[in-house]
Design an enzyme around this catalytic site. Structure first.
Site, PDB file in Angstrom:
ATOM      1  N   ASP A 434     -39.874  35.832 -20.759  1.00  0.00           N
ATOM      2  CA  ASP A 434     -40.394  35.783 -19.398  1.00  0.00           C
ATOM      3  C   ASP A 434     -41.016  34.408 -19.124  1.00  0.00           C
ATOM      4  O   ASP A 434     -41.332  33.649 -20.035  1.00  0.00           O
ATOM      5  CB  ASP A 434     -41.445  36.877 -19.223  1.00  0.00           C
ATOM      6  N   GLU A 437     -41.456  28.842 -15.814  1.00  0.00           N
ATOM      7  CA  GLU A 437     -41.292  28.046 -14.590  1.00  0.00           C
ATOM      8  C   GLU A 437     -42.561  27.276 -14.216  1.00  0.00           C
ATOM      9  O   GLU A 437     -42.521  26.440 -13.317  1.00  0.00           O
ATOM     10  CB  GLU A 437     -40.948  28.958 -13.398  1.00  0.00           C
ATOM     11  N   ASP A 499     -38.744  39.346 -10.060  1.00  0.00           N
ATOM     12  CA  ASP A 499     -39.620  40.400  -9.538  1.00  0.00           C
ATOM     13  C   ASP A 499     -39.305  40.762  -8.087  1.00  0.00           C
ATOM     14  O   ASP A 499     -40.004  40.349  -7.158  1.00  0.00           O
ATOM     15  CB  ASP A 499     -41.080  39.957  -9.667  1.00  0.00           C
TER      16      ASP A 499
END
Length: 791
Positions: A434, A437, A499
Site C-alpha cells: 500500500d 505516493e 480507495d
C-alpha cells in the site's frame, strides 16, 4: 485540481503536484522554440542536429530509431548537465535510410518515416504506408497580436530561469487518446489536462491517480512515451482544440514515438521498451478475500476461512489488512501479539484449509515504533532539507506521523527485506504494498536524487524490493498487490484501483481507470469489490461483485466488511455463482495471463483495442472485452437496465444461448442475479469444473465450449505447455484438430440458432464413433449440444 475547487472544503494532501510558474509581464511573451536546425552527425540509427531557437539559443536534437517502429526524440540545452532517471530499456536499434533534399532530411525504416524540415524547423511522422501520423504544431496563434497558443518544440524561461521543455502537435478533429495511467476520468482523454504525479487520491473521482504513466495511444495508430520521472503535463486538446502538448519540467524533453499496424502492436512495443508484465502464480488469479480495514484477530481470520469453505465459495487468498500490526506503529512489520498470539499456528491452520495469505504493508513507520528509532538512527529514512529524518503526517491525523523508507539506500533496502523475509518464512505468501505516493518534493535521498524526481520513481523501487524478497523466499514470481505504480510497473503483478467510494458512479470511474491502465500494458489490474469507503448497499455490492469476478484479478475489500454473507442471501448467491464462473474459466483466464506476459496485452481490454476500426468503440468506457472472446457489461445503476454495444458479427448471450447480430446498440434488462455477458461468435472457451481452490498443477479435464458458426481456434496456455485446438463446421460434419501438450480433452458444441445439426465428427482426421463408452467418442446431450471426448 478538483480538491481546490471554489467553495468546496479544503482537502489536505501532503504531496500536491508541483506547478509551473505563470509568465509575468517582464518575461518573454512566447516560449523559446526551435526555428531552424543544422545536421551535426548522421549515423546508422539516426541523426543529431544543432537547433537554433527564436532568440538564437543553441540546443541539441537527437533522433534515434531504437527498434522496429520506435523513434526516440531528445531535446536538450547544450549546457545541460542532466543525469535524469530513465525507464526505457535498450533495444536492438534498426538501421535508417537517410535522404537529404532541398528543404530538409527524410529518415526512413521499413515501418516509420520522419520528415525533418530544417528552416523553419519542423518534424512530421509517417507510417509504413506513408500516412501522416503526427505533425508538430507551431502555428496556433491569437488573431491580432499573433501570440502563440501552444508550446512548440523548445523550452520556456520565467524570471531568467529555464523551467520546462515542451512540444506540441496537431490533433486531428476525430482523434482520440487513451492511457496516461489509472485516470478515473473519461477513457478518451481528448479535452483533458493530465499531470503524471502519483497521489493518494482519496477516491476515484478525478484525473488524480495512484498510478501515472507518461504514455498514451492515439486512435490514429501511434503512441507517445515521455521518458521522465517528473510531473509531465499533457494538455490533450484542452487549451487548444487544434493541438495537444507535452511539457516536462527540467532540463530536457525525451520522448518516443511508437507506431504499428494496430493499437495492440503499439501497446506491445511500448512494453518492449519499459517492461512486460510478469506472469503471476495460478492461485493469484483466484478470489482474494480481505479482513477489511477494521480491527482483526486470529480467531476472526480463522472463522472467515472456515465460513468461506462452508459456504462453498471458491477462494485462494485471505488478505489481512492493517490491523495485523499494532495501530500507531504502522508499518513496523510486527504482529499485534494481543490479537494474534500465535501467528505461526494460525498460518498453519490456514494452509491446512488451502489458503494463501497476504499481509498489508507500507513503506512508512510510525514514530511510536521502536523500529522507527532504529531506522532513523541508521539513516534508513528520507531526509528533509535540514538533513533530519523527514517525518510526515501521511494519514491526515488518523495515525501518528511516520518516517519514509529511503528506497535508494541499499542498506535500508536490505534491512527492510529482512523484516519481510521473516514473515515469508513463517508462511506468508504475498504482500499488499500500500501507499508509496506520498514522497515530498523537497525530500533528500541517500542516492542524491531530488525528491521531485524520486516521487514517481519511489513506487517502482519500493515494489521492486518487496517483489525480490518474495521471489527469493517463495520460489514463485515476485507478485505484489500494489496501489502505486509508474512506467514499467507492470513488472509488479498486480495493482488494484485504490480507495473508491461505495457508489455506482465510483464503480464506473473504477472501470475507466482500469481501461486506461490497460492501454499502458498493465495487464493484472484489480479493484475493491463493493468499493472501499463506507458501506455499499446490498445491490451495489452484488453488481460490483459481478464486475470484480470478471476482472483480471479479484479481491473483496473495504473499510467495513466485504464478506458476501453480510449482504443478504441474494448477494451471497450471486457472489458464489460468479466466483464459480471465474474458476470455471480459469484455463481461459490463465491463457490470457500468459499472453499478457508475452505481449503486454491486458486481460481487461477496452473495446477500441479489440475493434479499433469501428468508430462506435472509440469512446466506449462502460463495457469491456475480457480476453478476446467475452464482452462484459456491468450494471452501474439500480434500474437493471443499460445500453450495450455489440460490434460487427454474431454474439451469443452467455446465459440464454440466444444469438444476436452486431454493429448495433441494444438495451438490456438484467435482473440483479445477472450481468450482461456475451460470447464472440466462433469462440472456443476452455473450461474446467470449478474447485474450492487452485493448485499449481496443469489443468485437467478441460472442456472447450464451442460457440461455433463456421470455424474457430484457441491456444490453451498452461504449465505443461500450449495445446492448440481448432474446430470447423462443414455442413453436418464437425472437424477438430488438436496438437500440443494435452493429449486428453473434450469439446462441447453448443446448439446455436441458424446452425445445422452435426451428424459426423472427426478428430485429427479420424472419424469418431457416436455413443461409444470407450476411446474417442461423441454424444448428443439432452440440451442438444454435442460432446466430443478424445484421449
Amino acid at each position: 485540481m478538483a480538491e481546490n475547487a471554489p467553495l468546496l472544503p479544503y482537502n489536505y494532501f501532503y504531496t500536491p503536484a508541483p506547478t509551473l510558474p505563470v509568465r509575468q509581464p517582464g518575461d518573454p511573451a512566447d516560449p523559446e522554440y526551435v526555428r531552424q536546425a543544422k545536421p551535426r552527425q548522421q549515423y546508422e540509427h539516426g541523426i543529431t542536429l544543432r537547433g537554433i531557437t527564436t532568440s538564437n539559443v543553441e540546443v541539441d536534437i537527437t533522433l534515434t530509431f531504437v527498434a522496429s517502429g520506435i523513434v526516440r526524440v531528445r531535446l536538450q540545452a547544450c549546457d545541460s548537465q542532466s543525469d535524469t532517471v530513465k525507464f526505457a530499456r535498450e533495444l536492438p536499434p534498426v538501421p535508417v535510410k537517410s535522404v537529404s533534399h532541398s528543404t530538409g532530411i527524410s529518415l526512413r525504416t521499413d515501418e516509420l518515416r520522419v520528415e525533418l524540415s530544417l528552416d523553419p524547423f519542423h518534424m512530421a511522422f509517417y507510417d509504413a504506408d506513408d500516412r501522416l501520423l503526427l505533425s508538430q504544431n507551431y502555428s496556433e496563434r491569437t488573431n491580432v497580436r499573433m501570440k502563440l497558443t501552444v508550446l512548440p518544440f523548445g523550452f520556456s524561461t520565467v524570471e531568467g530561469k529555464r523551467v520546462a521543455f515542451h512540444d506540441s502537435f496537431t490533433a486531428e478533429p476525430d482523434e482520440h487518446f487513451y492511457g496516461l495511467g489509472e485516470k478515473f476520468t473519461d477513457f478518451d482523454k481528448r479535452g483533458q489536462r493530465i499531470q503524471t504525479w502519483n497521489m493518494d487520491c482519496g477516491g476515484v473521482w478525478s484525473e488524480r491517480a495512484y498510478k501515472n504513466v507518461p504514455f498514451f495511444v492515439s486512435s490514429r495508430k501511434y503512441g507517445i512515451f515521455v521518458d521522465s520521472a517528473r510531473a509531465v503535463a499533457f494538455d490533450m486538446v484542452a487549451s487548444n482544440t487544434a493541438s495537444f502538448s507535452i511539457t516536462n519540467p527540467g532540463d530536457e524533453l525525451d520522448y518516443y514515438v511508437i507506431t504499428g499496424p494496430d493499437l495492440k502492436t503499439i501497446v506491445t512495443r511500448y512494453c518492449e521498451l519499459v517492461s512486460f508484465p510478469i506472469l503471476p502464480p495460478k492461485w493469484s488469479l483466484g478470489v482474494w478475500m480481505s479482513s477489511g480495514f477494521q480491527r482483526d484477530s486470529a480467531e476472526a481470520v480463522l472463522s472467515r476461512a472456515r465460513m468461506i469453505r462452508e459456504q462453498q465459495i471458491p477462494c485462494d487468498v485471505l488478505h489481512l489488512d492493517c490491523y495485523w500490526q499494532r495501530f500507531g506503529r504502522w508499518s513496523e512489520l510486527l504482529w499485534d501479539t494481543e490479537m494474534f498470539p500465535d501467528p505461526a499456528g494460525m498460518l498453519a491452520q490456514l494452509k491446512a484449509l488451502h489458503f494463501k495469505v497476504c499481509l498489508w504493508i507500507n513503506p512508512y513507520i510510525g514514530i511510536e515504533s521502536q523500529r522507527f528509532h532504529e531506522a532513523s538512527e541508521k539513516g534508513y529514512f528520507l531526509k528533509n532539507p535540514a538533513g533530519e529524518t523527514y517525518v510526515v503526517d501521511i494519514w491526515g491525523g488518523f495515525h501518528p506521523p511516520v518516517g519514509i523508507l529511503d528506497v535508494t539506500n541499499p542498506a535500508a533496502i536490505a534491512w527492510f527485506k529482512e523484516l519481510l523475509r521473516e514473515h515469508l518464512r513463517l508462511g506468508v505468501d504475498v504482500f499488499k504494498t500500500d501507499f508509496g505516493e506520498g514522497i515530498p518534493a523537497d525530500a533528500v535521498a541517500h542516492s542524491g536524487i531530488h525528491g521531485e524526481e524520486l516521487h514517481n520513481l519511489y513506487a517502482l523501487l519500493y515494489n521492486d524490493a518487496v517483489a525480490e524478497v518474495t521471489a527469493e523466499e517463495t520460489g514463485h514470481t515476485g507478485l505484489v498487490w500494489a496501489r502505486a505504480s509508474y512506467a514499467g510497473g507492470q513488472r509488479h503483478a498486480a495493482q488494484w484501483g485504490g480507495d473508491a467510494n461505495c457508489t455506482f458512479p465510483a464503480m464506473a470511474s473504477t472501470l475507466r481507470g482500469g481501461l486506461s491502465m490497460a492501454m499502458c500494458g498493465h495487464a493484472f489490474w484489480s479493484h475493491d469489490v463493493g468499493g472501499f469507503t463506507i458501506q455499499p448497499t446490498n445491490e451495489l455490492y452484488t453488481r460490483w461483485s459481478q464486475f470484480g469476478l470478471l476482472s483480471p484479478m479479484t479481491r473483496a475489500h473495504g473499510n467495513t466488511t466485504r464478506l458476501p454473507w453480510d449482504y443478504g442471501e441474494t448477494a451471497l448467491h450471486v457472489f458464489r455463482e460468479y466466483a464459480r464462473l471465474r474458476y470455471r474459466l480459469l484455463p481461459y483466464i490463465y491463457s490470457y495471463a500468459c499472453i499478457a506476459a508475452e505481449t503486454g496485452l491486458p486481460l481487461l481490454r477496452p473495446m477500441v483495442l479489440e475493434y479499433p476500426e469501428d468508430p462506435a468503440t472509440h469512446t466506449l468506457d462502460l463495457q469491456y472485452m475480457f480476453g478476446e472472446a467475452l464482452l462484459v457489461a456491468p450494471l452501474f445503476n439500480e434500474s437493471g437496465e443499460r445500453t450495450v454495444y455489440l460490434p460487427a458479427g454474431n454474439w451469443v448471450d452467455y446465459w440464454t444461448g440466444n444469438v444476436l447480430t452486431g454493429s448495433r446498440f441494444i438495451t438490456v434488462q438484467a435482473p440483479l442475479e445477472t450481468m450482461p455477458l456475451y460470447v464472440r461468435a466462433n469462440s472456443l472457451l476452455p473450461t474446467i469444473e470449478p474447485q474450492a481452490f487452485t493448485t499449481d498443477e496443469p489443468f485437467t479435464n478441460v472442456t472447450f465450449n464451442a460457440y461455433l458458426f463456421e470455424s474457430g481456434s484457441y491456444a490453451l496456455h498452461d504449465i505443461d505447455g500450449i495445446t492448440a485446438l481448432s474446430a470447423t463446421r462443414a455442413g453436418r460434419e464437425l472437424h477438430i484438430q488438436v496438437t500440443g501438450a494435452k493429449r486428453e480433452g473434450a469439446l462441447r458444441l453448443l446448439p446455436l440458432e441458424g446452425t445445422t445439426p452435426v451428424e459426423a465428427v472427426t478428430v485429427n482426421g479420424q472419424n469418431i464413433a457416436q455413443g461409444s463408452t470407450t476411446g474417442p467418442r461423441w454424444n448428443r446431450q439432452a440440451d442438444g449440444s454435442i460432446l466430443v471426448t478424445w484421449m
